[in-house]
Design a protein around this motif. Structure first.
Motif, PDB file in Angstrom:
ATOM      1  N   PRO A  58       0.806  -1.220   0.000  1.00 51.50           N
ATOM      2  CA  PRO A  58       0.000   0.000   0.000  1.00 51.50           C
ATOM      3  C   PRO A  58       0.844   1.278   0.000  1.00 51.50           C
ATOM      4  N   LEU A  59       2.153   1.138   0.161  1.00 54.11           N
ATOM      5  CA  LEU A  59       3.028   2.310   0.184  1.00 54.11           C
ATOM      6  C   LEU A  59       3.689   2.536  -1.177  1.00 54.11           C
ATOM      7  N   THR A  60       2.884   2.408  -2.242  1.00 48.73           N
ATOM      8  CA  THR A  60       3.384   2.668  -3.585  1.00 48.73           C
ATOM      9  C   THR A  60       2.514   3.727  -4.249  1.00 48.73           C
ATOM     10  N   ILE A  61       3.115   4.399  -5.217  1.00 50.78           N
ATOM     11  CA  ILE A  61       2.432   5.421  -6.001  1.00 50.78           C
ATOM     12  C   ILE A  61       2.574   5.033  -7.463  1.00 50.78           C
ATOM     13  N   ALA A  62       1.473   4.989  -8.168  1.00 55.50           N
ATOM     14  CA  ALA A  62       1.484   4.716  -9.602  1.00 55.50           C
ATOM     15  C   ALA A  62       1.492   6.040 -10.352  1.00 55.50           C
ATOM     16  N   ASP A  63       2.403   6.172 -11.284  1.00 54.60           N
ATOM     17  CA  ASP A  63       2.469   7.379 -12.102  1.00 54.60           C
ATOM     18  C   ASP A  63       3.266   7.047 -13.349  1.00 54.60           C
ATOM     19  N   ARG A  64       3.901   8.058 -13.953  1.00 50.69           N
ATOM     20  CA  ARG A  64       4.647   7.812 -15.183  1.00 50.69           C
ATOM     21  C   ARG A  64       5.868   8.705 -15.269  1.00 50.69           C
ATOM     22  N   THR A  65       6.774   8.301 -16.138  1.00 47.78           N
ATOM     23  CA  THR A  65       7.961   9.076 -16.455  1.00 47.78           C
ATOM     24  C   THR A  65       7.996   9.254 -17.963  1.00 47.78           C
ATOM     25  N   CYS A  66       8.248  10.484 -18.400  1.00 48.49           N
ATOM     26  CA  CYS A  66       8.293  10.803 -19.836  1.00 48.49           C
ATOM     27  C   CYS A  66       9.718  11.140 -20.264  1.00 48.49           C
ATOM     28  N   SER A  67      10.053  10.743 -21.456  1.00 50.25           N
ATOM     29  CA  SER A  67      11.316  11.146 -22.053  1.00 50.25           C
ATOM     30  C   SER A  67      11.163  12.582 -22.555  1.00 50.25           C
ATOM     31  N   VAL A  68      12.093  13.427 -22.151  1.00 46.56           N
ATOM     32  CA  VAL A  68      12.070  14.833 -22.578  1.00 46.56           C
ATOM     33  C   VAL A  68      13.020  15.034 -23.750  1.00 46.56           C
ATOM     34  N   ALA A  69      14.237  14.469 -23.637  1.00 47.09           N
ATOM     35  CA  ALA A  69      15.245  14.614 -24.686  1.00 47.09           C
ATOM     36  C   ALA A  69      16.231  13.475 -24.589  1.00 47.09           C
ATOM     37  N   ILE A  70      16.753  13.069 -25.745  1.00 46.34           N
ATOM     38  CA  ILE A  70      17.802  12.045 -25.769  1.00 46.34           C
ATOM     39  C   ILE A  70      18.890  12.456 -26.736  1.00 46.34           C
ATOM     40  N   ASP A  71      20.098  12.061 -26.420  1.00 48.35           N
ATOM     41  CA  ASP A  71      21.252  12.203 -27.301  1.00 48.35           C
ATOM     42  C   ASP A  71      22.066  10.921 -27.122  1.00 48.35           C
ATOM     43  N   PRO A  72      21.623   9.832 -27.794  1.00 47.81           N
ATOM     44  CA  PRO A  72      22.270   8.535 -27.591  1.00 47.81           C
ATOM     45  C   PRO A  72      23.733   8.562 -28.002  1.00 47.81           C
ATOM     46  N   PRO A  73      24.609   7.930 -27.318  1.00 49.98           N
ATOM     47  CA  PRO A  73      24.513   7.360 -25.980  1.00 49.98           C
ATOM     48  C   PRO A  73      25.099   8.303 -24.929  1.00 49.98           C
ATOM     49  N   ILE A  86       6.597  13.452  -5.711  1.00 49.37           N
ATOM     50  CA  ILE A  86       7.790  13.689  -6.528  1.00 49.37           C
ATOM     51  C   ILE A  86       7.404  14.180  -7.913  1.00 49.37           C
ATOM     52  N   GLN A  87       8.020  15.280  -8.291  1.00 47.15           N
ATOM     53  CA  GLN A  87       7.988  15.799  -9.644  1.00 47.15           C
ATOM     54  C   GLN A  87       9.370  16.385  -9.878  1.00 47.15           C
ATOM     55  N   ALA A  88      10.073  15.841 -10.863  1.00 45.31           N
ATOM     56  CA  ALA A  88      11.439  16.301 -11.091  1.00 45.31           C
ATOM     57  C   ALA A  88      11.860  16.016 -12.520  1.00 45.31           C
ATOM     58  N   THR A  89      12.831  16.776 -12.967  1.00 37.47           N
ATOM     59  CA  THR A  89      13.534  16.464 -14.200  1.00 37.47           C
ATOM     60  C   THR A  89      14.820  15.782 -13.777  1.00 37.47           C
ATOM     61  N   VAL A  90      15.059  14.601 -14.336  1.00 40.41           N
ATOM     62  CA  VAL A  90      16.279  13.854 -14.033  1.00 40.41           C
ATOM     63  C   VAL A  90      17.066  13.726 -15.329  1.00 40.41           C
ATOM     64  N   VAL A  91      18.339  14.099 -15.265  1.00 34.65           N
ATOM     65  CA  VAL A  91      19.208  14.044 -16.434  1.00 34.65           C
ATOM     66  C   VAL A  91      20.352  13.089 -16.137  1.00 34.65           C
ATOM     67  N   PHE A  92      20.532  12.120 -17.037  1.00 32.17           N
ATOM     68  CA  PHE A  92      21.689  11.226 -16.990  1.00 32.17           C
ATOM     69  C   PHE A  92      22.632  11.658 -18.102  1.00 32.17           C
ATOM     70  N   GLU A  93      23.885  11.958 -17.733  1.00 26.69           N
ATOM     71  CA  GLU A  93      24.899  12.316 -18.722  1.00 26.69           C
ATOM     72  C   GLU A  93      26.009  11.285 -18.640  1.00 26.69           C
ATOM     73  N   LEU A  94      26.399  10.736 -19.800  1.00 23.22           N
ATOM     74  CA  LEU A  94      27.409   9.688 -19.869  1.00 23.22           C
ATOM     75  C   LEU A  94      28.632  10.207 -20.601  1.00 23.22           C
ATOM     76  N   GLU A  95      29.771  10.104 -19.947  1.00 18.18           N
ATOM     77  CA  GLU A  95      31.039  10.524 -20.552  1.00 18.18           C
ATOM     78  C   GLU A  95      31.873   9.286 -20.845  1.00 18.18           C
ATOM     79  N   ASP A  96      32.285   9.147 -22.089  1.00 20.42           N
ATOM     80  CA  ASP A  96      33.090   8.012 -22.527  1.00 20.42           C
ATOM     81  C   ASP A  96      34.514   8.164 -22.009  1.00 20.42           C
TER      82      ASP A  96
END
Length: 154
Positions: A58-73, A86-96
């Motif tokens: 019962p301690l869960t929240i159902a919602d969704r996450t949307c892709s805003v932008a991608i620059d693979p990889p 929770i409402q946030a923009t999360v950015v993952f940046e990958l450096e080779d």
């Protein structure tokens, strides 16, 4: 805003593959309980995946996450929602870094989440650091590499 980073002993393409395969999120993203569905065109901008986050039961929240932008990889920007908390923009940046990848995870709160962010920021940072450690283990295990040997740098 909170930022966490981790250097993973795997090529950037392997880390990217884990980030865009949202079915793996409950195995490494702290708080992710279950992925309910994924849009067919994921991770194209505007597409979404529907999830449950929390502690389970019962301690869960159902919602969704949307892709805003991608620059693979290199970069994945998400609009994360687990309303009303929770409402946030999360950015993952990958450096080779050759056979290694530096991952920077930045979370920008908005909505109600922004109001409690100054208080919650240390906990959010700890959660995101733990998530990146688990992502590291997951990616290295998927690549057949050691998960308990030499530690990756933070």
């Amino acid at each position: 805003m909170t930022t966490a980073e981790k250097t993973i002993d795997a090529p950037r393409e392997a880390v990217w593959a884990a980030l865009v395969n949202v079915q793996t999120y409950p195995r490494w993203l702290v708080g992710a309980v279950r992925i309910r569905s994924v849009d067919e065109d994921w991770p194209m901008p505007g597409s979404a995946f529907h999830h449950e986050v929390g502690l389970g039961g019962p301690l869960t929240i159902a919602d969704r996450t949307c892709s805003v932008a991608i620059d693979p990889p290199r970069r994945l920007e998400l609009d994360v929602r687990a309303r009303p908390l929770i409402q946030a923009t999360v950015v993952f940046e990958l450096e080779d870094l050759g056979e290694r990848t530096r991952v920077v995870m930045t979370e920008h709160p908005h909505g109600v989440h922004r109001l409690v962010s100054p208080i919650a920021a240390p906990l959010v940072r700890l959660r995101n650091e733990a998530s990146l450690r688990q992502l590291d283990e997951r990616v290295r295990a998927a690549a057949g590499g050691p998960t308990g040997g030499r530690p990756s740098s933070a």
